[in-house]
Design a protein around this motif. Sequence first.
Motif, PDB file in Angstrom:
ATOM      1  N   ASN A  80       0.804  -1.232   0.000  1.00  0.00           N
ATOM      2  CA  ASN A  80       0.000   0.000   0.000  1.00  0.00           C
ATOM      3  C   ASN A  80       0.837   1.282   0.000  1.00  0.00           C
ATOM      4  N   TYR A 138       8.514  -4.847 -14.565  1.00  0.00           N
ATOM      5  CA  TYR A 138       7.675  -3.654 -14.448  1.00  0.00           C
ATOM      6  C   TYR A 138       8.067  -2.567 -15.438  1.00  0.00           C
ATOM      7  N   SER A 161       3.703  -8.471 -11.580  1.00  0.00           N
ATOM      8  CA  SER A 161       3.224  -7.101 -11.795  1.00  0.00           C
ATOM      9  C   SER A 161       3.300  -6.300 -10.502  1.00  0.00           C
ATOM     10  N   TYR A 162       3.363  -4.980 -10.636  1.00  0.00           N
ATOM     11  CA  TYR A 162       3.414  -4.100  -9.467  1.00  0.00           C
ATOM     12  C   TYR A 162       2.194  -4.320  -8.581  1.00  0.00           C
ATOM     13  N   GLU A 163       1.022  -4.493  -9.212  1.00  0.00           N
ATOM     14  CA  GLU A 163      -0.229  -4.642  -8.468  1.00  0.00           C
ATOM     15  C   GLU A 163      -0.263  -5.935  -7.654  1.00  0.00           C
ATOM     16  N   THR A 164       0.420  -6.978  -8.137  1.00  0.00           N
ATOM     17  CA  THR A 164       0.404  -8.277  -7.446  1.00  0.00           C
ATOM     18  C   THR A 164       1.686  -8.534  -6.654  1.00  0.00           C
ATOM     19  N   ASP A 167       0.985 -10.074  -3.313  1.00  0.00           N
ATOM     20  CA  ASP A 167      -0.008 -11.147  -3.206  1.00  0.00           C
ATOM     21  C   ASP A 167       0.681 -12.425  -2.745  1.00  0.00           C
TER      22      ASP A 167
END
Length: 288
Positions: A80, A138, A161-164, A167
């Motif tokens: 975040n 990225y 990916s940056y978003e994952t 995860d």
Amino acid sequence: MLSNLPALQPSNSPTYSINCNGRLVQLDTPKIMGILNMTPDSFSDGGKFNNEKSALKHAEKLLKDGAEILDIGPQSTRPNAEFLSASEEKNRIGNLISLIKTEFPEALISLDTFYAETVKFGFNEGIDLINDISGGQYDTEMFDTAAETRLPYILMHVNPSYETMHDKIKFEDITLEVNQYFAKKTKELLEKGVNDIILDPGFGFGKTVEDQMKMIHEVEYLGFGQFPLLIGISRKSFIYKPLGKSPLDINEETQKLHMKVLEQGAKILRVHDVAEAKETLNQFLRKK
């Protein structure tokens, strides 16, 4: 199973050296990389060193405490965190690289970024290593840029990916997964002419506590000894969360793990607490 990975060949007694901007650095004796975050939102030291004066002072302390490499991070990659563009990263770095080079010419400077544009900026300012947490995933220009600069490239295992990035994935065999990733990526890098590669298994990025502890115990199998290993476990949650402690309160536990990975062949420790890691390294060297 692991022997089926053609890009990584075992070595019985590996010796490593890297060409840092024309300076040959031997890694037979492990090095300490001190973390210099220029971010207001890093998880444990955010806002402390995000201006040139305080960052330069902290760089001096890291070097005095025993760091040989300074890893400058303009962008936090904690969960975040605020996302910055390459332009924002460059603005945040400002003149810090050239200032450190002027004040402490013996220091090696690593730039922690996943942007090729920031790498080009850093190269012109005098950086010695590229520390890309994304493994070139990225920014599609990263591997080509690394080849152009001819700087050592730190290749980290991370989600695609940056978003994952964070995860959590439970791997069937984390060591096998990381080695398959390293085999594929090092092949790409070598084909492009990037010869000085350092491997980082990516502690703290998208892995369960159990898998990260498994990696700690299997460090000697990561990369099969073809490339030097960087281990970055400083203040990571897989250590402090199970203990119910804060990231600033796990030095004893962290140093025990540092010793364990040094005994298995780790060549660079990326740390916040340099003096403590340096003492662990000295203990390790005395035991050899």
